[in-house]
Design an enzyme around this catalytic site. Structure first.
Site, PDB file in Angstrom:
ATOM      1  N   MET A  19       0.760  -1.188   0.060  1.00 58.55           N
ATOM      2  CA  MET A  19      -0.099   0.219   0.236  1.00 58.55           C
ATOM      3  C   MET A  19       0.704   1.209  -0.075  1.00 58.55           C
ATOM      4  SD  MET A  19      -2.981  -1.372   2.568  1.00 58.55           S
ATOM      5  CE  MET A  19      -1.816  -1.915   3.952  1.00 58.55           C
ATOM      6  N   GLN A  72       7.674  -4.495  -4.950  1.00 59.75           N
ATOM      7  CA  GLN A  72       6.705  -4.480  -6.138  1.00 59.75           C
ATOM      8  C   GLN A  72       7.018  -3.415  -7.015  1.00 59.75           C
ATOM      9  OE1 GLN A  72       2.455  -2.673  -5.720  1.00 59.75           O
ATOM     10  NE2 GLN A  72       1.954  -4.980  -6.029  1.00 59.75           N
ATOM     11  N   CYS A 102      -3.093  -1.329  -9.314  1.00 61.84           N
ATOM     12  CA  CYS A 102      -3.289   0.236  -8.766  1.00 61.84           C
ATOM     13  C   CYS A 102      -4.290   1.025  -9.731  1.00 61.84           C
ATOM     14  CB  CYS A 102      -1.789   0.943  -8.818  1.00 61.84           C
ATOM     15  SG  CYS A 102      -2.435   2.636  -8.164  1.00 61.84           S
ATOM     16  N   GLY A 205      -9.416  -8.228  -1.075  1.00 56.37           N
ATOM     17  CA  GLY A 205     -10.527  -7.442  -1.103  1.00 56.37           C
ATOM     18  C   GLY A 205     -11.514  -7.734   0.051  1.00 56.37           C
ATOM     19  N   GLY A 228      -5.161  -5.972   3.287  1.00 62.23           N
ATOM     20  CA  GLY A 228      -4.542  -4.336   3.184  1.00 62.23           C
ATOM     21  C   GLY A 228      -5.065  -3.420   4.045  1.00 62.23           C
TER      22      GLY A 228
END
Length: 332
Positions: A19, A72, A102, A205, A228
Site C-alpha cells: 500500500m 513491487q 493500482c 478485497g 490491506g
C-alpha cells in the site's frame, strides 16, 4: 504447503498488501510481529528507480527479519520495467511483484498499474521481460478487469502463468470500481477451479475479520489471503485470522496498552528510518486507526497529530497508557 518458487509460506499464508504511503518498513515491522507471512514494499515506480530518484530508491530498503519479502514494481514501458527489475534484484528481496492493479489516476492514466488490463498482449510482454530479467520468482497483483464489460482475469491468469509467473493475487474489483462497492471473489474462485491453474492464487478485497477470512477460504478455495486496509492501525488481524482458522475461536481484542505499545514501536521506527520530522509527519495517518473505537480519545488524538517532537509524542502515548490503567477509556 503453499510455495512460491522455493519460498515456503505454510498451509494458508496471510499476505500484507503493498500500500502506497503505508507499507513502509515501520508499518511492516508491526505486521510481521503480529503474524504476516509474506509482505511487499510500497509499489516502486520503474521510471523513478531508473532515474535514481531518492524516494524510489529508499523504498528498496528491506531488513532480514522481514523475510520473505517482495519488491513491487510498476510502470508503463517494457524496457524500463526490465531494467528496474535488474536494479531491484540487486536489493536481494525474495521475489519481484508486478503491480497491474493500482487504480489511482496518476498511475493508471499514465499507462501503468491497472491500465495494463486494457492491453493484455502488452501486459504479457512486460511480464515476460521481467521474468527474464531476474533469477527471483516473479508474482503479479491485479484486478478482475478494467470495468464490468472487460473482466478478463481468467485469460490473464492463464497467459501470465504460461510465461512464468509463480503466484497471482487478484483484488475482487475492477479498476472503474476503485475501492467502492463490495469485492466480488467469484472469478477468483473460478481461477482456482481451472484445471490449468498450477500456481498459488491469493484473494484480496474486503477481508476485515477472521470470520470473513474463513468463509472466503472455504467458498473460493484460494491458497491464501492478502489483507490491506484492515491491517492499518490493526496489525493484530493476521494473528487473529490464524487463530480463528486453527481453533474456530476469536482472540480477545488487543488492550489499549497493547495498542499504545504497537503505536510506539511504529513511531520509533518511523523516526529512526525517516528522520524526526518526516517520521512524525508520516505517522499522523496512523493514530486514528490505532485507537479507533475508544471513547474520550479526541483530545489525545489532536495532540498526537499536532506535535512535532518525538519525545513529546512518547510522553503523550505514556499518558494514554496511564489513562488505560485508570479505566478512563471504554471501547465504543
Amino acid at each position: 504447503m503453499v510455495k512460491i518458487g522455493n519460498i515456503e509460506l505454510g498451509e494458508f499464508p496471510l499476505l500484507l498488501a503493498p500500500m502506497e504511503d503505508v507499507s513502509d518498513p515501520p508499518f511492516r515491522a508491526v505486521c510481521k510481529e503480529n503474524g504476516a507471512d509474506l509482505m511487499y514494499t510500497e509499489f516502486i515506480s520503474s521510471e523513478g528507480l531508473i532515474r535514481d530518484a531518492a524516494k524510489s530508491v529508499r523504498k528498496l530498503d528491506i531488513f532480514e527479519y522481514e523475510r520473505p519479502i517482495g519488491i513491487q514494481l510498476f510502470g508503463s514501458d517494457i524496457e524500463t520495467m526490465r531494467a528496474c527489475t535488474e536494479i531491484a534484484t540487486q536489493a536481494s528481496p525474495d521475489l519481484i511483484d508486478i503491480n497491474y492493479g493500482c487504480p489511482v489516476k496518476n498511475v493508471a492514466c499514465r499507462g501503468a498499474g491497472a491500465a495494463l488490463l486494457q492491453d493484455i498482449p502488452k501486459m504479457v510482454r512486460m511480464t515476460e521481460a521481467v521474468v527474464k530479467a531476474t533469477h527471483l520468482p516473479v508474482t503479479v497483483k491485479t484486478r478482475l478487469g478494467w470495468d464490468d464489460t472487460t473482466k478478463n482475469i481468467l485469460e490473464v491468469a492463464e497467459r501470465l502463468q504460461d510465461i512464468g509467473i509463480q503466484a497471482l493475487t487478484v483484488h475482487g474489483r475492477t479498476r472503474v470500481q476503485m475501492y467502492k462497492g463490495a469485492a466480488d471473489w467469484t472469478l477468483i474462485g473460478r481461477i482456482k477451479e481451472n484445471p490449468r491453474t498450477t500456481i498459488p492464487i491469493f484473494g484480496n478485497g474486503d477481508i476485515d475479520s477472521p470470520q470473513k477470512a474463513l468463509a472466503y477460504k472455504n467458498r473460493y478455495g484460494v491458497d491464501g489471503i492478502m489483507i490491506g486496509r484492515a491491517s492499518i492501525g490493526y496489525p493484530w488481524i493476521f494473528n487473529e485470522v490464524k487463530h480463528y482458522l486453527r481453533t474456530g475461536e476469536l482472540l480477545t481484542p488487543p488492550t489499549l496498552a497493547a495498542r499504545v505499545e504497537a503505536c510506539r514501536k511504529h513511531l520509533d521506527f518511523s523516526v529512526r528510518w525517516k528522520g524526526e520530522i518526516t517520521g512524525i509527519l508520516e505517522m499522523r495517518r496512523h493514530y486514528t486507526n490505532y485507537f479507533r473505537g475508544l471513547n474520550h480519545f479526541k483530545p489525545y488524538r489532536m495532540r498526537l497529530v499536532e506535535s512535532l517532537s518525538h519525545e513529546e509524542l512518547n510522553g503523550i502515548l505514556s499518558e494514554i497508557s496511564e489513562a488505560y490503567h485508570q479505566a478512563e477509556f471504554v471501547t465504543a
